[in-house]
Motif scaffolding. Structure first.
Motif, PDB file in Angstrom:
ATOM      1  N   LYS A  69       0.393  -1.814   0.332  1.00  0.00           N
ATOM      2  CA  LYS A  69       0.427  -0.279   0.261  1.00  0.00           C
ATOM      3  C   LYS A  69       1.110   1.216  -0.337  1.00  0.00           C
ATOM      4  N   ALA A  70       1.876   1.080   0.580  1.00  0.00           N
ATOM      5  CA  ALA A  70       2.698   2.430   1.054  1.00  0.00           C
ATOM      6  C   ALA A  70       3.192   2.880  -0.795  1.00  0.00           C
ATOM      7  N   LEU A  71       4.335   1.881  -1.084  1.00  0.00           N
ATOM      8  CA  LEU A  71       4.276   1.751  -2.562  1.00  0.00           C
ATOM      9  C   LEU A  71       3.358   2.313  -2.944  1.00  0.00           C
ATOM     10  N   ILE A  72       2.338   1.961  -3.284  1.00  0.00           N
ATOM     11  CA  ILE A  72       0.644   2.016  -4.426  1.00  0.00           C
ATOM     12  C   ILE A  72       0.748   3.511  -4.167  1.00  0.00           C
ATOM     13  N   LEU A  73       0.436   4.036  -2.698  1.00  0.00           N
ATOM     14  CA  LEU A  73       0.565   5.797  -3.207  1.00  0.00           C
ATOM     15  C   LEU A  73       1.938   6.926  -3.542  1.00  0.00           C
ATOM     16  N   TYR A  74       2.917   5.877  -3.300  1.00  0.00           N
ATOM     17  CA  TYR A  74       3.655   6.024  -4.083  1.00  0.00           C
ATOM     18  C   TYR A  74       3.562   6.638  -5.057  1.00  0.00           C
ATOM     19  N   CYS A  75       3.469   5.550  -5.819  1.00  0.00           N
ATOM     20  CA  CYS A  75       3.432   5.619  -7.274  1.00  0.00           C
ATOM     21  C   CYS A  75       2.238   6.918  -7.728  1.00  0.00           C
ATOM     22  N   CYS A  76       1.642   6.303  -7.140  1.00  0.00           N
ATOM     23  CA  CYS A  76       0.011   7.216  -7.709  1.00  0.00           C
ATOM     24  C   CYS A  76       0.256   8.694  -7.710  1.00  0.00           C
ATOM     25  N   VAL A  77       0.665   8.953  -6.050  1.00  0.00           N
ATOM     26  CA  VAL A  77       0.421  10.684  -6.310  1.00  0.00           C
ATOM     27  C   VAL A  77       1.601  11.687  -7.112  1.00  0.00           C
ATOM     28  N   THR A  78       3.099  10.500  -7.150  1.00  0.00           N
ATOM     29  CA  THR A  78       4.175  10.584  -8.335  1.00  0.00           C
ATOM     30  C   THR A  78       3.385  10.710 -10.057  1.00  0.00           C
ATOM     31  N   THR A  79       2.754  10.434 -10.400  1.00  0.00           N
ATOM     32  CA  THR A  79       2.087  10.166 -11.669  1.00  0.00           C
ATOM     33  C   THR A  79       1.351  11.483 -11.593  1.00  0.00           C
ATOM     34  N   LEU A  80       0.306  11.017 -10.386  1.00  0.00           N
ATOM     35  CA  LEU A  80      -0.152  12.329 -11.266  1.00  0.00           C
ATOM     36  C   LEU A  80      -0.429  14.056 -10.336  1.00  0.00           C
ATOM     37  N   LYS A  81       0.978  14.318  -9.734  1.00  0.00           N
ATOM     38  CA  LYS A  81       2.204  15.132  -9.671  1.00  0.00           C
ATOM     39  C   LYS A  81       3.126  14.963 -11.272  1.00  0.00           C
ATOM     40  N   LEU A  82       3.007  14.190 -12.004  1.00  0.00           N
ATOM     41  CA  LEU A  82       3.614  14.050 -13.213  1.00  0.00           C
ATOM     42  C   LEU A  82       2.895  15.105 -14.434  1.00  0.00           C
ATOM     43  N   LEU A  83       1.858  14.013 -13.661  1.00  0.00           N
ATOM     44  CA  LEU A  83       0.875  14.684 -14.664  1.00  0.00           C
ATOM     45  C   LEU A  83      -0.342  15.870 -14.733  1.00  0.00           C
TER      46      LEU A  83
END
Length: 297
Positions: free
Chosen positions: A31-45
């Motif tokens: 869950k922590a890794l998935i959260l990191y991936c989601c937040v970083t992706t949304l910032k990138l986009l």
């Protein structure tokens, strides 16, 4: 290149993962890794997201100050990878962190083995360059001096380098692109010299498949979308951008799902981890923090 990517669908896929937890497979322990991936992706986009639910969720994962477990569904001990992911998220959403430097330092000290390798958690035997990088990046993000680890952890990192210039996850293991990124970033954090740069650069560049344009993580392995990040960002750390981006895009387009997200291989199920790493590998952004694998603004 961006016009060839289905950005809106990727954004939708990530938001479903983040807010509705619609994962393509069971990932409760990540869950922590998935959260990191989601937040970083949304910032990138450059997509909007709600910060308060993210902060509240991380509070449920925090066991001790700056120490985070994997999931809210178990009583597992905190791990350094989860802790790095959580701090990375808080940094990216501009959440103020009241840093307890001694607590964070003692946590990392408790994970270091005699040879300088770092365990994932206090009771775990899982230890390699992934945990080394997570620990050093974790401290660096908290603005804690890491110089005390130069002689111990730094020496261990150098023992993982092979004759081809690349790094294995542990000494005498096969050269690996992910391990090499972790090693180079860690040495930069420790302010140590990176040996055999020219050999490492050549090895990294040679991992781009001439047939498909995709990136392979090791010798004689098939291309995997996530290595567009591990190799591309490693080269950026070394001050270079030598990949054939047009060919890489051709490969990544085959890994795009019609419903959003990227899969590991063409015609496979997408997931947020490979979605983030695919996009980081192909999209340009002036806010990249190549050492900590986050976006600064």
């Amino acid at each position: 290149m961006q016009q060839q990517l289905t950005i809106e669908k990727h954004e939708e896929f990530i938001k479903k993962t983040l807010y509705q937890q619609k994962l393509p497979c069971k990932m409760d322990s990540l869950k922590a890794l998935i959260l990191y991936c989601c937040v970083t992706t949304l910032k990138l986009l450059k997509s909007e997201y709600q910060c308060e639910p993210i902060v509240e969720f991380l509070k449920h994962l925090e066991v001790q100050p700056h120490q985070y477990r994997a999931s809210t569904f178990d009583d597992s001990e905190p791990s350094i990878v989860n802790s790095y992911c959580a701090i990375s998220v808080l940094k990216q959403i501009k959440q103020k962190i009241e840093v307890n430097k001694e607590s964070a330092l003692n946590y990392v000290r408790s994970l270091i083995q005699e040879d300088g390798n770092i365990r994932s958690s206090v009771s775990s035997n899982d230890a390699d360059l992934r945990m080394v990088y997570s620990a050093l990046a974790y401290l660096d993000l908290l603005e804690i001096d890491t110089s005390e680890f130069q002689q111990t952890v730094g020496k261990f990192i150098l023992t993982c380098q092979n004759q081809d210039g690349a790094f294995g996850l542990r000494p005498n293991l096969e050269s690996h692109c992910g391990a090499s990124y972790c090693a180079v970033s860690s040495l930069i954090i420790l302010k140590l010299e990176i040996p055999n740069k020219s050999s490492l650069i050549e090895w990294l560049v040679m991992r781009q498949c001439k047939m498909t344009g995709g990136m392979a993580g090791r010798i004689n392995k098939i291309p995997d979308s996530c290595y567009s990040f591990w190799i591309g960002w490693n080269l950026r750390l070394l001050g270079l951008d030598l990949l054939d981006k047009e060919r890489l895009m051709e490969f990544l387009q085959h890994c795009q799902s019609n419903y959003g997200g990227f899969s590991k291989y063409p015609q496979s199920m997408p997931d947020p981890i490979h979605t983030l790493h695919s996009l980081l590998g192909i999209l340009e952004n002036e806010d990249y923090d190549y050492v900590h694998a986050i976006l600064l603004n």
